[in-house]
Design a protein around this motif. Structure first.
Motif, PDB file in Angstrom:
ATOM      1  N   UNK A 227       0.832  -1.201   0.000  1.00  0.00           N
ATOM      2  CA  UNK A 227       0.000   0.000   0.000  1.00  0.00           C
ATOM      3  C   UNK A 227       0.869   1.255   0.000  1.00  0.00           C
ATOM      4  N   UNK A 228       1.877   1.252   0.842  1.00  0.00           N
ATOM      5  CA  UNK A 228       2.793   2.391   0.891  1.00  0.00           C
ATOM      6  C   UNK A 228       3.449   2.604  -0.480  1.00  0.00           C
ATOM      7  N   UNK A 229       3.895   1.520  -1.103  1.00  0.00           N
ATOM      8  CA  UNK A 229       4.581   1.623  -2.393  1.00  0.00           C
ATOM      9  C   UNK A 229       3.631   2.113  -3.486  1.00  0.00           C
ATOM     10  N   UNK A 230       2.378   1.707  -3.424  1.00  0.00           N
ATOM     11  CA  UNK A 230       1.406   2.132  -4.431  1.00  0.00           C
ATOM     12  C   UNK A 230       1.370   3.655  -4.565  1.00  0.00           C
ATOM     13  N   UNK A 231       1.481   4.338  -3.453  1.00  0.00           N
ATOM     14  CA  UNK A 231       1.361   5.802  -3.472  1.00  0.00           C
ATOM     15  C   UNK A 231       2.536   6.461  -4.185  1.00  0.00           C
ATOM     16  N   UNK A 232       3.684   5.832  -4.170  1.00  0.00           N
ATOM     17  CA  UNK A 232       4.824   6.380  -4.897  1.00  0.00           C
ATOM     18  C   UNK A 232       4.918   5.816  -6.310  1.00  0.00           C
ATOM     19  N   UNK A 233       4.567   4.559  -6.466  1.00  0.00           N
ATOM     20  CA  UNK A 233       4.625   3.939  -7.782  1.00  0.00           C
ATOM     21  C   UNK A 233       3.655   4.603  -8.755  1.00  0.00           C
ATOM     22  N   UNK A 234       2.471   4.995  -8.259  1.00  0.00           N
ATOM     23  CA  UNK A 234       1.471   5.642  -9.107  1.00  0.00           C
ATOM     24  C   UNK A 234       1.552   7.167  -9.018  1.00  0.00           C
ATOM     25  N   UNK A 235       2.550   7.681  -8.343  1.00  0.00           N
ATOM     26  CA  UNK A 235       2.763   9.118  -8.185  1.00  0.00           C
ATOM     27  C   UNK A 235       1.541   9.809  -7.574  1.00  0.00           C
ATOM     28  N   UNK A 236       0.939   9.135  -6.597  1.00  0.00           N
ATOM     29  CA  UNK A 236      -0.132   9.749  -5.811  1.00  0.00           C
ATOM     30  C   UNK A 236       0.459  10.620  -4.710  1.00  0.00           C
ATOM     31  N   UNK A 237       1.673  10.282  -4.306  1.00  0.00           N
ATOM     32  CA  UNK A 237       2.458  11.088  -3.365  1.00  0.00           C
ATOM     33  C   UNK A 237       3.795  11.377  -4.034  1.00  0.00           C
ATOM     34  N   UNK A 238       4.316  12.573  -3.803  1.00  0.00           N
ATOM     35  CA  UNK A 238       5.526  12.988  -4.502  1.00  0.00           C
ATOM     36  C   UNK A 238       6.767  12.355  -3.881  1.00  0.00           C
ATOM     37  N   UNK A 239       7.619  11.832  -4.734  1.00  0.00           N
ATOM     38  CA  UNK A 239       8.915  11.346  -4.286  1.00  0.00           C
ATOM     39  C   UNK A 239       9.852  12.539  -4.187  1.00  0.00           C
ATOM     40  N   UNK A 240      10.274  12.851  -2.994  1.00  0.00           N
ATOM     41  CA  UNK A 240      11.078  14.050  -2.789  1.00  0.00           C
ATOM     42  C   UNK A 240      10.253  15.133  -2.134  1.00  0.00           C
ATOM     43  N   UNK A 241      10.927  16.161  -1.701  1.00  0.00           N
ATOM     44  CA  UNK A 241      10.274  17.187  -0.866  1.00  0.00           C
ATOM     45  C   UNK A 241       9.297  18.043  -1.644  1.00  0.00           C
ATOM     46  N   UNK A 242       9.685  18.524  -2.817  1.00  0.00           N
ATOM     47  CA  UNK A 242       8.787  19.361  -3.596  1.00  0.00           C
ATOM     48  C   UNK A 242       8.563  20.719  -2.969  1.00  0.00           C
ATOM     49  N   UNK A 243       7.365  21.244  -3.193  1.00  0.00           N
ATOM     50  CA  UNK A 243       7.040  22.576  -2.686  1.00  0.00           C
ATOM     51  C   UNK A 243       6.920  22.579  -1.170  1.00  0.00           C
ATOM     52  N   UNK A 244       7.067  23.765  -0.602  1.00  0.00           N
ATOM     53  CA  UNK A 244       6.917  23.921   0.849  1.00  0.00           C
ATOM     54  C   UNK A 244       5.557  23.376   1.263  1.00  0.00           C
ATOM     55  N   UNK A 245       5.553  22.698   2.386  1.00  0.00           N
ATOM     56  CA  UNK A 245       4.413  21.895   2.833  1.00  0.00           C
ATOM     57  C   UNK A 245       3.093  22.679   2.817  1.00  0.00           C
ATOM     58  N   UNK A 246       3.061  23.822   3.483  1.00  0.00           N
ATOM     59  CA  UNK A 246       1.807  24.548   3.603  1.00  0.00           C
ATOM     60  C   UNK A 246       1.428  25.244   2.296  1.00  0.00           C
TER      61      UNK A 246
END
Length: 408
Positions: A227-246
């Motif tokens: 389940x955890x991997x699904x979120x990164x494999x399908x790019x539902x969650x960003x790999x890496x920090x990206x934009x500032x959180x808020x």
């Protein structure tokens, strides 16, 4: 004697060498019978206890220790036998310091104080105060995790009240990620070693101390990793920090995240323009919707000469009114259940949702090695999600690492 105890006692022995630079006043408390010493890692306690001092005529000497220094400071106290009367202890440190004999066993004292009865606290919080037939402390505040979400954006994908199950969560996440480039569903906690275990509990996994590394043979644990991997494999969650959180939450590129109660205040302060466009939801359910329970306890040092005075202080700190005031000042949730009837918490729907989640929580196992197991699991997930390692192979390697850590 197991390997952990050997390592801990070796650390204690080494710590003794530094004690010559510390006098008893720096390490311990006063000889004045109306004065107790308290070590805490929570700011603001020194001023907060003035009411207790006024009520009792006692003096509370509070020393605030940064979390980064607290572990070594406690080791020093244990090695010297000269600590405070009352100390704060994080739930994940209980096993390590209990094995070293840091705490006074409170078992024979609780019945004498109205607010210290264990049935007044959340059950999972009490579970983290009981260690090998001893009661090592009293829950002070508790912590858990919820799903924060943008109500407006989740409404657009059919979930205005938030996803209730993990099937809902995946469906909503896929729709949110399909909005276009740079659009994701959720900012998953990548450095929180407790989060993967939350996922595993929700899949029906439980840790049995007697099983050791064999706990990770459970198919429910593998399901959590997938389940955890699904979120990164399908790019539902960003790999890496990206934009500032808020910023990402405000603009909607990451309209969900998982966090604790402090972010209610933080969002109100950082992005007030989003008022009415976000809410919190209990964790999504698979087999369960269990979240973690964390927080801190107040304990009495094993050789304090002010046991009665210290117990009086703990009893005051466990008063429902006291715990509500502490929440108002620090956004740390009351551990005593009666406090949740106070309108300050009960009439705030976001805060009361945390209270609802606290009835569906699990503590991390009270073994000294569990923090290390969590950190190693974070590394394993990184190897899967970023490095492309096969999940079955990664779990086998993780089990071998767990076996070494546990000294099996």
């Amino acid at each position: 004697m197991n390997k952990h105890k050997i390592k801990l006692y070796s650390a204690l022995a080494l710590t003794v060498f530094v004690l010559g630079a510390c006098n008893s006043n720096e390490l311990g408390g006063s000889s004045n019978e109306n004065e107790i010493s308290v070590w805490t890692m929570s700011g603001g306690l020194e001023d907060f206890v003035s009411e207790f001092e006024d009520e009792t005529g006692m003096t509370v000497n509070v020393q605030t220790i940064p979390w980064s220094n607290a572990h070594d400071r406690l080791l020093t106290a244990v090695a010297s036998g000269n600590g405070p009367d009352v100390l704060q202890i994080g739930t994940t440190w209980v096993a390590e310091f209990a094995e070293a004999g840091t705490f006074l066993d409170l078992s024979d004292h609780l019945a004498d104080y109205e607010n210290l009865s264990q049935d007044r606290f959340f059950e999972s919080a009490i579970d983290t105060t009981n260690f090998e037939d001893q009661v090592i402390g009293v829950p002070w505040y508790v912590d858990t995790r919820l799903l924060y979400y943008r109500t407006d954006l989740l409404a657009e994908v059919g979930y205005p009240d938030g996803p209730t199950t993990w099937d809902d969560m995946i469906d909503a996440s896929r729709q949110l990620a399909d909005r276009g480039d740079g659009q994701y569903a959720i900012d998953l906690p990548t450095e929180d070693p407790q989060f993967p275990f939350i996922l595993a509990w929700q899949q029906g996994w439980n840790y049995d101390v007697d099983l050791g590394s064999a706990n990770f043979d459970d198919p429910a644990f593998e399901e959590a990793i997938r389940l955890h991997h699904l979120y990164y494999n399908e790019e539902l969650s960003q790999m890496g920090e990206g934009k500032e959180f808020f910023q990402a939450f405000e603009e909607g590129s990451k309209p969900m995240f998982i966090s604790g109660p402090w972010d209610i205040r933080t969002l109100n302060e950082r992005v007030p323009e989003l008022e009415g466009q976000w809410d919190v939801h209990v964790m999504p359910e698979a087999v369960t919707n269990d979240s973690m329970i964390g927080g801190a306890h107040l304990s009495i040092f094993h050789n304090s000469t002010k046991v009665d005075q210290s117990l009086e202080f703990l009893n005051w700190m466990a008063e429902p009114e006291t715990q509500v005031r502490w929440y108002e000042e620090n956004s740390e949730l009351p551990a005593i259940m009666d406090a949740w009837d106070n309108p300050i918490l009960a009439d705030n729907t976001m805060v009361s949702t945390f209270g609802e989640q606290l009835t569906a929580t699990q503590p991390l196992p009270l073994i000294p090695e569990f923090e290390r197991l969590g950190q190693e699991l974070i590394k394993t997930l990184e190897q899967i999600n970023r490095g492309g390692q096969d999940i079955d192979q990664a779990i086998e390697e993780y089990k071998a690492t767990v076996s070494r850590i546990l000294g099996e």
